[in-house]
Design an enzyme around this catalytic site. Structure first.
Site, mmCIF file in Angstrom:
data_model
loop_
_atom_site.group_PDB
_atom_site.id
_atom_site.type_symbol
_atom_site.label_atom_id
_atom_site.label_comp_id
_atom_site.label_asym_id
_atom_site.label_seq_id
_atom_site.Cartn_x
_atom_site.Cartn_y
_atom_site.Cartn_z
ATOM 1 N N ASP A 25 42.030 21.907 42.330
ATOM 2 C CA ASP A 25 41.791 22.999 43.288
ATOM 3 C C ASP A 25 40.576 22.619 44.137
ATOM 4 O O ASP A 25 39.518 23.236 44.034
ATOM 5 C CB ASP A 25 41.546 24.307 42.513
ATOM 6 C CG ASP A 25 41.367 25.516 43.432
ATOM 7 O OD1 ASP A 25 41.549 25.371 44.654
ATOM 8 O OD2 ASP A 25 41.045 26.598 42.925
ATOM 9 N N TYR A 42 37.769 20.587 39.748
ATOM 10 C CA TYR A 42 37.187 21.525 40.716
ATOM 11 C C TYR A 42 37.327 22.947 40.152
ATOM 12 O O TYR A 42 37.904 23.818 40.789
ATOM 13 C CB TYR A 42 37.878 21.443 42.076
ATOM 14 C CG TYR A 42 38.011 20.053 42.650
ATOM 15 C CD1 TYR A 42 37.002 19.515 43.441
ATOM 16 C CD2 TYR A 42 39.147 19.283 42.406
ATOM 17 C CE1 TYR A 42 37.125 18.248 43.982
ATOM 18 C CE2 TYR A 42 39.276 18.008 42.938
ATOM 19 C CZ TYR A 42 38.270 17.485 43.730
ATOM 20 O OH TYR A 42 38.401 16.244 44.256
ATOM 21 N N GLN A 78 36.690 33.712 43.729
ATOM 22 C CA GLN A 78 37.709 33.970 44.755
ATOM 23 C C GLN A 78 37.469 35.357 45.363
ATOM 24 O O GLN A 78 37.146 36.290 44.629
ATOM 25 C CB GLN A 78 39.099 33.935 44.126
ATOM 26 C CG GLN A 78 39.494 32.573 43.577
ATOM 27 C CD GLN A 78 39.965 31.611 44.644
ATOM 28 O OE1 GLN A 78 40.101 31.968 45.817
ATOM 29 N NE2 GLN A 78 40.203 30.377 44.254
ATOM 30 N N CYS A 104 34.179 40.583 65.790
ATOM 31 C CA CYS A 104 33.217 40.006 64.854
ATOM 32 C C CYS A 104 33.600 38.584 64.493
ATOM 33 O O CYS A 104 32.821 37.875 63.864
ATOM 34 C CB CYS A 104 33.077 40.867 63.613
ATOM 35 S SG CYS A 104 34.255 40.487 62.322
ATOM 36 N N CYS A 132 43.349 25.021 49.695
ATOM 37 C CA CYS A 132 42.997 26.020 50.713
ATOM 38 C C CYS A 132 43.097 25.425 52.111
ATOM 39 O O CYS A 132 42.704 26.061 53.074
ATOM 40 C CB CYS A 132 41.601 26.581 50.451
ATOM 41 S SG CYS A 132 40.335 25.318 50.363
ATOM 42 N N CYS A 170 35.198 48.436 58.410
ATOM 43 C CA CYS A 170 35.874 47.139 58.416
ATOM 44 C C CYS A 170 37.115 47.262 57.544
ATOM 45 O O CYS A 170 37.059 47.824 56.447
ATOM 46 C CB CYS A 170 34.927 46.068 57.882
ATOM 47 S SG CYS A 170 35.734 44.490 57.606
HETATM 48 N N1 SAH Z 1 39.167 26.668 40.830
HETATM 49 C C1 SAH Z 1 38.053 27.504 41.160
HETATM 50 C C2 SAH Z 1 37.175 26.978 42.309
HETATM 51 C C3 SAH Z 1 37.878 26.403 43.484
HETATM 52 S S1 SAH Z 1 36.843 26.148 44.890
HETATM 53 C C4 SAH Z 1 38.511 28.920 41.431
HETATM 54 O O1 SAH Z 1 39.698 29.180 41.614
HETATM 55 O O2 SAH Z 1 37.677 29.822 41.455
HETATM 56 C C5 SAH Z 1 36.470 24.437 44.797
HETATM 57 C C6 SAH Z 1 35.370 24.114 43.816
HETATM 58 O O3 SAH Z 1 35.162 22.687 43.851
HETATM 59 C C7 SAH Z 1 34.007 24.733 44.129
HETATM 60 O O4 SAH Z 1 33.561 25.434 42.990
HETATM 61 C C8 SAH Z 1 33.097 23.521 44.432
HETATM 62 O O5 SAH Z 1 31.780 23.696 43.979
HETATM 63 C C9 SAH Z 1 33.781 22.411 43.663
HETATM 64 N N2 SAH Z 1 33.564 21.006 44.107
HETATM 65 C C10 SAH Z 1 33.357 20.553 45.362
HETATM 66 N N3 SAH Z 1 33.315 19.206 45.371
HETATM 67 C C11 SAH Z 1 33.521 18.791 44.093
HETATM 68 C C12 SAH Z 1 33.600 17.507 43.458
HETATM 69 N N4 SAH Z 1 33.473 16.398 44.162
HETATM 70 N N5 SAH Z 1 33.827 17.469 42.139
HETATM 71 C C13 SAH Z 1 33.971 18.607 41.406
HETATM 72 N N6 SAH Z 1 33.884 19.845 41.955
HETATM 73 C C14 SAH Z 1 33.676 19.944 43.274
#
Ligand code: SAH
Length: 454
Positions: free
Chosen positions: A383, A314, A285, A81, A410, A162
């Site tokens: 993040d 983020y 997540q 898959c 990530c 799965c």
């Molecule tokens: N810290 C969160 C999300 C991490 S994922 C957690 O652990 O759940 C990264 C996030 O960054 C996403 O929600 C995405 O929408 C956001 N993002 C992407 N580009 C961005 C930017 N330029 N400024 C602010 N947020 C952004």
């Protein structure tokens, strides 16, 4: 120098590494060969299918010695898959591969020679960890199939069982299939953009074992939806049934609008002591068990005393922000998706945390603006998505000069690039790097890094 290497020749090689897509990597002297469907540690005879100057591609024609790291556990369908690349590599070896990958990126891309990367924090039971699945529904040779797209293709591989999804999904798939067949509901076709049902998304709250079923349709209404609700209600864990209306011709899975067929519009997940509303469209997540491990590490690296002003760049639906808010004076969260910021505010309320403030906008615009207005930070957590931090944000971090930065990443390649800037241009020292396995059996790796101003 290599001796002449030709297409269609056979060679015996050992697989010494694995690439992003799970392909094996071996060497003929200093000539690199990529081989699909082999595993780290296999000794194989390959036939070269393509030869470039310094590298080429081969296919296995004979297994000489199978890898000592091969395991029989995992998916019957192997990598069919396209979701998992490491199903049959012993879990300990997967964790070591991920640690090594982070270290290699830091050295090769970031030129960070003296940084130690800790052992990857893995799962005790690395199966059935995903809280979200998105299954395409298509017609295959006149039959309705619900499964996953094969790697780099729109061909459906039906999923019966799965190893990484929640076992309840199998039961739900059966009910949906029976309903679609019984009422002869039309199925979406990518080429013609006709047909109604496109995808099935299932989300699970692991703590309460609450389940949301979301059917993505190319239209406003699902005929006989009351019959679907009736049969799904027989599964007591299902607390929410929603339709997602997606009429655009694009490979993007979800549309922007949802309507509730049964139960609540969201389910709840608990990470540590905190509760979060999980709605159909918001990012959350995918591995709740390891999310706790990841956030606790971030919190440990932030080492808060209760006096600090902290920024969470983020921030998504405010998950890390709320973890930090339990230990800080004030937390500011920034996120580009306005709905996620609404969720973040609701989640703060749900958990009775009043020391948070959330901003919808680009981190690289909101944070420099507020900094110009005199807002400061003792600690900043970032993040970012795979592309890493925007240059403007990094420059602002340099100017703001918080004592600590916690970088959650990530993608080790963009992490290495950003750490190179923070250590060389902005006066920070990398104190610790901790990979966390959020995605067992895949090549993805998450890391948390602790940086201190020197
Ligand atoms: N810290 C969160 C999300 C991490 S994922 C957690 O652990 O759940 C990264 C996030 O960054 C996403 O929600 C995405 O929408 C956001 N993002 C992407 N580009 C961005 C930017 N330029 N400024 C602010 N947020 C952004």
């Amino acid at each position: 120098m290599n001796d002449a290497i030709y297409k269609a020749q056979h060679y015996e090689i050992e697989i010494i590494d694995m690439g992003e897509g799970g392909e094996g990597i071996g060497k003929i002297q200093d000539f690199t060969v990529f081989v699909p469907k082999v595993l780290l540690g296999d000794r194989v005879e390959v036939c070269l299918t393509k030869v470039k100057k310094n590298y080429g591609f081969g296919k296995m024609v004979k297994m000489i010695t199978p890898s000592p790291y091969r395991t029989v556990e995992g998916c019957e369908k192997e990598t069919a898959c396209g979701g998992c690349q490491f199903q049959h590599l012993a879990y300990e070896k997967q964790l070591e591969w991920k640690r090594q990958k982070v270290e290699n990126c830091l050295k090769r891309i970031g030129k960070l020679e003296d940084v130690t990367v800790q052992k990857t924090l893995g799962m005790e039971t690395p199966y059935h960890y995903r809280n979200k699945a998105q299954y395409p529904i298509r017609m295959v040779e006149g039959k309705i199939e619900i499964g996953f797209f094969a790697a780099k293709s729109r061909r459906i591989v039906p999923v019966t069982k799965c190893c990484i999804q929640h076992p309840i999904n199998t039961q739900i798939i059966k009910v949906i299939k029976a309903f679609l067949n019984e009422y002869q509901i039309s199925i979406y076709d990518d080429e013609s953009h006709k047909g109604l049902v496109r995808h099935l998304m299932i989300k699970t709250g692991y703590k309460a074992q609450d389940v949301m079923v979301c059917l993505v349709i190319n239209g406003k209404k699902l005929p006989h939806s009351e019959a679907l609700v009736e049969s799904l209600k027989a599964i007591p864990e299902i607390k929410s049934i929603v339709l997602n209306h997606h009429m655009d011709k694009t490979p993007v899975i979800l549309g922007k609008e949802c309507s509730v067929l049964y139960g609540s519009e969201s389910i709840t997940e608990q990470i540590g002591d905190l509760k979060f509303k999980v709605s159909p469209l918001a990012f959350f997540q995918v591995n709740p068990i390891q999310t706790k491990v990841l956030y606790q590490k971030a919190l440990e690296y932030a080492a808060l005393t209760g006096e600090e002003i902290v920024w969470d760049a983020y921030c998504g639906i405010g998950t890390i922000s709320l973890f930090l808010a339990q230990k800080a004076k004030k937390v500011y969260g920034v996120e580009i998706i306005p709905e996620a910021i609404e969720n973040a505010r609701e989640n703060a309320k749900l958990n009775g945390l009043q020391n948070t403030e959330f901003y919808a906008g680009k981190a690289e615009e909101v944070i420099p603006d507020l900094y110009k207005k005199g807002v400061i930070a003792d600690t900043i957590v970032v993040d970012p998505p795979r592309k890493g931090c925007d240059e403007k944000l990094l420059e602002t971090l340099k100017a703001m000069a918080p004592q600590k930065i916690v970088y959650v990443s990530c993608d080790p390649a963009t992490l290495a690039r950003d750490l190179a800037y923070l250590t060389r241009e902005a006066g920070y020292k990398v104190e610790e790097v901790q990979p966390v396995d959020m995605f067992p059996h895949t090549t993805h790796v998450e890391s948390v890094v602790k940086l201190r101003k020197v």
